[in-house]
Write an enzyme that holds these catalytic residues in place. Sequence first.
Site, short mmCIF file in Angstrom:
data_model
loop_
_atom_site.label_atom_id
_atom_site.label_comp_id
_atom_site.label_asym_id
_atom_site.label_seq_id
_atom_site.Cartn_x
_atom_site.Cartn_y
_atom_site.Cartn_z
N HIS A 176 45.99 36.20 42.62
CA HIS A 176 45.08 37.32 42.60
C HIS A 176 44.42 37.47 43.97
CE1 HIS A 176 41.87 39.86 40.42
NE2 HIS A 176 42.99 40.56 40.57
N ASN A 200 38.38 34.44 34.96
CA ASN A 200 37.19 35.10 35.50
C ASN A 200 36.63 36.23 34.66
OD1 ASN A 200 36.33 33.82 37.73
ND2 ASN A 200 37.84 34.76 39.08
N ILE A 252 45.94 30.16 36.43
CA ILE A 252 46.83 29.59 37.46
C ILE A 252 46.22 29.83 38.84
CG2 ILE A 252 48.90 29.95 36.06
CD1 ILE A 252 49.60 32.25 38.12
N ASP A 253 45.23 30.73 38.94
CA ASP A 253 44.67 31.09 40.25
C ASP A 253 43.64 30.06 40.75
OD1 ASP A 253 46.14 33.40 39.88
OD2 ASP A 253 44.45 34.55 39.11
#
Length: 358
Positions: free
Chosen positions: A179, A111, A134-135
């Site tokens: 996150h 992001n 990975i999020d």
Amino acid sequence: MKIGMLTSGGDCQSLNAAMRGVAKTLYNNTNDVEIYGFLDGYKGMITKNYKLMKEEDFSGILTEGGTILGTSRTPFKYINEPDEEGRDKVAGMIKTYKDLKLDCLVMLGGNGSHKTAALLSQKGLNVVTLPKTIDNDIEGTEMSFGFQSAIDVATRTIDEIHTTAASHSRVFIVEIMGHKTGWLTLHSGIAGGADIILIPEIPYNVNEVLNTIKKREKQGKKFTIIAMAEGAISDEDAKLSKKELKEKIKTYTFPSVAYQLSDELQKRAGQEVRVTIPGHVQRGGIPSASDRTFATRIGVEAAGLILRKEYGNMVCIKDGKFSKIPLEEVAGKTKMVNADNELIRQAESLGISLGRKA
Ligand code: F6P
């Protein structure tokens, strides 16, 4: 053709597989390509710290976790502030790009890294990006690479906790990364057969969590597994303003949300609760087979964008197919789990509690 390449932000298992996919496709489809690998993320581009890559640098790395280029976080909110050496970061990156006479910058990142990529694109640099995290929280793509490997690790942790939880009749909280989003927890929670799944997008009610534990006890199920996202929040805390929440968090003495919930459950139910946090293990080790394939395919698509000069785009998955999306539509957004996501409905249909009041 001269290509700059960098990996930015938190690493993940299939970064090397993705870079290999880009490089092999480029080497295979043009005789004239030079790849400049910037070391440690945008930092390498700012400080002109790079390595002229050889074709063989991209061999033998498909199964290697981490990133052969190294990575770092260059927070976008400080992008206009000078670095430790007083250098203008944006000007430094543009200068490096121009000095090396690059035709395109390939950025593999999540992001935050996409905000910088979009800025560089706005400043006139040719940029192509690959969604890494990975999020799985990057806007504009149904899937990012790294995600599937992390699901496997988190699921394995839940699997392994099952036996000890059952032997000791305990409640276990497995705290999972992600996150501010619950994708990783939701997927691994379902895959691992968690009884309760708590994600940031659905604030949980402590009594509801307790009720589920008690209900299971009445059914003769002496243990409960809670998959809890690192960003999960109680419904009480969710009601607070940002400022109030910040103040409240300052008073917390627990290292993370799982310990806080554990304390509350032990106090209220007098039950033994244990916490397990796989942490960065979720980002480490060998990429899973499906993640390797996916990252490789994303790499091939990214190389296609470069060869066709379709700059200013991120490779994405839309309606299950590879596609591209303009960087300005990706930057600055977070893909959250919507309350009407089918995974939520399916989890609840299975009898998994999401901690919300019935
Ligand atoms: O974005 C990937 C991620 O692993 C998140 O799940 C987590 O919140 C964060 O990075 C951890 O960051 P760091 O590696 O800087 O501790």
